[in-house]
Design an enzyme around this catalytic site. Structure first.
Site, PDB file in Angstrom:
ATOM      1  N   ALA A  65       1.080  -1.144  -0.039  1.00  0.00           N
ATOM      2  CA  ALA A  65       0.015  -0.139   0.027  1.00  0.00           C
ATOM      3  C   ALA A  65       0.999   1.080   0.056  1.00  0.00           C
ATOM      4  O   ALA A  65       2.039   1.062   0.541  1.00  0.00           O
ATOM      5  CB  ALA A  65      -0.908   0.058   1.262  1.00  0.00           C
ATOM      6  N   GLY A 108       0.554  -5.087   0.819  1.00  0.00           N
ATOM      7  CA  GLY A 108      -0.665  -4.945   0.250  1.00  0.00           C
ATOM      8  C   GLY A 108      -0.362  -5.698  -1.286  1.00  0.00           C
ATOM      9  O   GLY A 108      -1.206  -5.902  -2.027  1.00  0.00           O
ATOM     10  N   GLU A 111      -0.663  -9.313  -0.686  1.00  0.00           N
ATOM     11  CA  GLU A 111      -2.092  -9.827  -0.582  1.00  0.00           C
ATOM     12  C   GLU A 111      -3.091  -9.546  -1.691  1.00  0.00           C
ATOM     13  O   GLU A 111      -3.825 -10.235  -1.939  1.00  0.00           O
ATOM     14  CB  GLU A 111      -2.669  -8.637   0.549  1.00  0.00           C
ATOM     15  CG  GLU A 111      -1.987  -8.737   1.936  1.00  0.00           C
ATOM     16  CD  GLU A 111      -2.313  -7.506   2.873  1.00  0.00           C
ATOM     17  OE1 GLU A 111      -2.198  -6.499   2.548  1.00  0.00           O
ATOM     18  OE2 GLU A 111      -2.945  -7.785   3.888  1.00  0.00           O
ATOM     19  N   GLU A 131       4.600  -5.236   7.150  1.00  0.00           N
ATOM     20  CA  GLU A 131       3.700  -4.187   7.930  1.00  0.00           C
ATOM     21  C   GLU A 131       4.152  -3.665   9.312  1.00  0.00           C
ATOM     22  O   GLU A 131       4.271  -2.680  10.038  1.00  0.00           O
ATOM     23  CB  GLU A 131       2.152  -4.503   7.955  1.00  0.00           C
ATOM     24  CG  GLU A 131       1.580  -4.556   6.631  1.00  0.00           C
ATOM     25  CD  GLU A 131       1.779  -5.570   5.647  1.00  0.00           C
ATOM     26  OE1 GLU A 131       2.611  -6.633   5.953  1.00  0.00           O
ATOM     27  OE2 GLU A 131       0.923  -5.992   4.683  1.00  0.00           O
TER      28      GLU A 131
HETATM   29  N1  CO8 Z   1       4.675   3.150  -0.202  1.00  0.00           N
HETATM   30  C1  CO8 Z   1       4.814   4.469  -0.927  1.00  0.00           C
HETATM   31  N2  CO8 Z   1       6.166   4.744  -1.718  1.00  0.00           N
HETATM   32  C2  CO8 Z   1       7.106   3.456  -1.621  1.00  0.00           C
HETATM   33  C3  CO8 Z   1       6.553   2.399  -1.296  1.00  0.00           C
HETATM   34  C4  CO8 Z   1       5.222   2.168  -0.458  1.00  0.00           C
HETATM   35  N3  CO8 Z   1       4.826   0.876  -0.035  1.00  0.00           N
HETATM   36  N4  CO8 Z   1       7.380   1.088  -1.508  1.00  0.00           N
HETATM   37  C5  CO8 Z   1       8.707   2.199  -2.186  1.00  0.00           C
HETATM   38  N5  CO8 Z   1       8.051   3.373  -2.358  1.00  0.00           N
HETATM   39  C6  CO8 Z   1       8.890   4.426  -3.129  1.00  0.00           C
HETATM   40  C7  CO8 Z   1      10.155   4.839  -2.255  1.00  0.00           C
HETATM   41  O1  CO8 Z   1       9.557   5.702  -1.262  1.00  0.00           O
HETATM   42  C8  CO8 Z   1      10.888   5.584  -3.388  1.00  0.00           C
HETATM   43  O2  CO8 Z   1      10.443   6.879  -3.605  1.00  0.00           O
HETATM   44  P1  CO8 Z   1      11.588   8.165  -3.692  1.00  0.00           P
HETATM   45  O3  CO8 Z   1      12.362   7.749  -4.799  1.00  0.00           O
HETATM   46  O4  CO8 Z   1      10.510   9.277  -3.943  1.00  0.00           O
HETATM   47  O5  CO8 Z   1      12.311   8.146  -2.615  1.00  0.00           O
HETATM   48  C9  CO8 Z   1      10.827   4.572  -4.524  1.00  0.00           C
HETATM   49  O6  CO8 Z   1       9.371   4.018  -4.218  1.00  0.00           O
HETATM   50  C10 CO8 Z   1      11.768   3.551  -4.840  1.00  0.00           C
HETATM   51  O7  CO8 Z   1      12.010   2.726  -3.334  1.00  0.00           O
HETATM   52  P2  CO8 Z   1      13.213   2.552  -2.721  1.00  0.00           P
HETATM   53  O8  CO8 Z   1      14.156   3.688  -3.121  1.00  0.00           O
HETATM   54  O9  CO8 Z   1      13.188   2.360  -1.364  1.00  0.00           O
HETATM   55  O10 CO8 Z   1      13.619   1.336  -3.386  1.00  0.00           O
HETATM   56  P3  CO8 Z   1      14.701   0.147  -2.953  1.00  0.00           P
HETATM   57  O11 CO8 Z   1      15.225  -0.635  -3.951  1.00  0.00           O
HETATM   58  O12 CO8 Z   1      15.872   0.990  -2.236  1.00  0.00           O
HETATM   59  O13 CO8 Z   1      13.845  -0.699  -1.934  1.00  0.00           O
HETATM   60  C11 CO8 Z   1      11.953  -1.739  -1.149  1.00  0.00           C
HETATM   61  C12 CO8 Z   1      12.708  -1.557  -2.283  1.00  0.00           C
HETATM   62  C13 CO8 Z   1      12.727  -2.833  -0.248  1.00  0.00           C
HETATM   63  C14 CO8 Z   1      10.809  -2.602  -1.604  1.00  0.00           C
HETATM   64  C15 CO8 Z   1      11.805  -0.474  -0.352  1.00  0.00           C
HETATM   65  O14 CO8 Z   1      10.933   0.519  -1.167  1.00  0.00           O
HETATM   66  C16 CO8 Z   1      10.403  -0.801   0.961  1.00  0.00           C
HETATM   67  O15 CO8 Z   1      10.663  -1.490   1.736  1.00  0.00           O
HETATM   68  N6  CO8 Z   1       9.133  -0.350   0.374  1.00  0.00           N
HETATM   69  C17 CO8 Z   1       8.287  -0.463   1.333  1.00  0.00           C
HETATM   70  C18 CO8 Z   1       7.724  -1.818   1.569  1.00  0.00           C
HETATM   71  C19 CO8 Z   1       6.689  -1.944   2.589  1.00  0.00           C
HETATM   72  O16 CO8 Z   1       6.746  -1.755   3.794  1.00  0.00           O
HETATM   73  N7  CO8 Z   1       5.548  -2.335   2.191  1.00  0.00           N
HETATM   74  C20 CO8 Z   1       4.409  -2.478   3.003  1.00  0.00           C
HETATM   75  C21 CO8 Z   1       3.382  -1.305   2.821  1.00  0.00           C
HETATM   76  S1  CO8 Z   1       2.088  -1.213   4.030  1.00  0.00           S
HETATM   77  C22 CO8 Z   1       0.868  -2.118   3.317  1.00  0.00           C
HETATM   78  O17 CO8 Z   1       1.080  -2.691   2.393  1.00  0.00           O
HETATM   79  C23 CO8 Z   1      -0.294  -2.476   4.139  1.00  0.00           C
HETATM   80  C24 CO8 Z   1      -1.282  -3.015   3.414  1.00  0.00           C
HETATM   81  C25 CO8 Z   1      -2.652  -3.064   4.268  1.00  0.00           C
HETATM   82  C26 CO8 Z   1      -3.838  -3.109   3.450  1.00  0.00           C
HETATM   83  C27 CO8 Z   1      -4.052  -1.246   3.173  1.00  0.00           C
HETATM   84  C28 CO8 Z   1      -5.142  -1.170   2.154  1.00  0.00           C
HETATM   85  C29 CO8 Z   1      -5.002   0.368   1.545  1.00  0.00           C
END
Ligand code: CO8
Length: 257
Positions: A65, A108, A111, A131
């Site tokens: 998400a 998400g 999911e 999460e």
């Molecule tokens: N949300 C928003 N932006 C994101 C997300 C995300 N989930 N994941 C990556 N991005 C963005 C980064 O902020 C970054 O943006 P910017 O260049 O502007 O800084 C860009 O994407 C590239 O990401 P990274 O620079 O972090 O890329 P890396 O290759 O270094 O890392 C990762 C990749 C490991 C995937 C890392 O991006 C990461 O950890 N992302 C978050 C993963 C995460 O925690 N996901 C769970 C989110 S919570 C969730 O899904 C709850 C669902 C519950 C249901 C909700 C219903 C609405």
């Protein structure tokens, strides 16, 4: 409709939806989910389409998400808007849907993949429910669907540590149906979807409905449901065609009737 966060195509009888928000690794914001739902509804009602494939990019199916969109919500906003319900449309589709996953399928994103009927993974795929690292837990079915796919021990491990699982482990524990080389992912997923779409659509839909019943009822009720649906198939022209074609040693021509 003009899409900004996804690409939508048809390939013969297959609908193809590509999540396309590269600036955020396909993080699922509400605009993307709205577009996804519109595209799914379009394929549901399009008589030419027999199966849909949802895929992402080489780097990410979806990294979860959109944390930036979600981060400032308060309890009442989350509760009253019930925003997660709109995420679940893919799990309510009646036609088959395949997730073709390369790269990250996190939170998400994992999911969403699990809401599809099955997952074909590239050898680069990484699944996770991170999460807990953000101070929440899975909220779009992850604690329930992951546990049914991989069992309690591994689901607890994934949800409590937030670690990622590689494609090979995901196949071993039943999260994905098959793993293919990354450069063959789309081709393999489309091939599987074409195969499904060439069968009788109502029979495929009834088969999906019956398999899904296994997750929602007892064994004896599920078998009773299966038996009723199986009997009803003898009222279809496609059953007559499929069995006649076998006896006559020819390819069946299903009519969706
Ligand atoms: N949300 C928003 N932006 C994101 C997300 C995300 N989930 N994941 C990556 N991005 C963005 C980064 O902020 C970054 O943006 P910017 O260049 O502007 O800084 C860009 O994407 C590239 O990401 P990274 O620079 O972090 O890329 P890396 O290759 O270094 O890392 C990762 C990749 C490991 C995937 C890392 O991006 C990461 O950890 N992302 C978050 C993963 C995460 O925690 N996901 C769970 C989110 S919570 C969730 O899904 C709850 C669902 C519950 C249901 C909700 C219903 C609405």
């Amino acid at each position: 409709m003009g899409y900004e966060n996804i690409r939508v195509e048809t390939r013969g009888k297959v609908g193809l939806i590509t999540l396309d928000r590269p600036s955020a690794l396909n993080a699922l914001n509400s605009a993307l989910i709205d577009e996804l739902n519109t595209a799914l509804s379009g394929f549901e009602t399009d008589e030419r389409i027999g199966c849909t494939v949802i895929t992402g990019s080489e780097k990410a199916f979806a990294a979860g998400a959109d944390i930036k969109e979600m981060g400032s919500l308060d309890y009442m906003e989350a509760y009253l808007s019930d925003f997660i319900t709109s995420w679940e449309q893919v799990s309510r589709t009646r036609k088959p849907v395949i997730a073709a996953v390369a790269g990250y399928a996190l939170g998400g994103g994992c999911e969403l993949a699990m809401m599809c009927d099955f997952i074909i993974a590239a050898d680069t795929a990484k699944f996770g429910q991170p999460e807990i690292t953000l101070g929440v837990m899975p909220g779009a079915g992850g604690t329930q669907r992951l546990t049914r796919f991989v069992g309690k021990s591994k689901a607890m491990d994934m949800c409590l540590t937030g670690r990622m699982m590689e494609a090979e482990e995901a196949e071993r524990c039943g999260l994905v149906s098959r793993v293919v080389p990354a450069d063959e992912l789309l081709e393999e997923a489309l091939k599987a979807a074409e195969k499904i779409a060439d069968f009788s659509l109502p029979i495929a839909m009834m088969t999906k409905e019956s398999v899904n019943r296994a997750y929602e009822t007892t064994m004896s009720e599920g078998i009773r449901f299966e038996r009723r649906v199986f009997h009803s198939m003898f009222a279809t022209e496609d059953q007559k065609e499929g069995m006649s074609a076998f006896a006559e040693k020819r390819k069946p021509q299903f009519n969706n009737k």
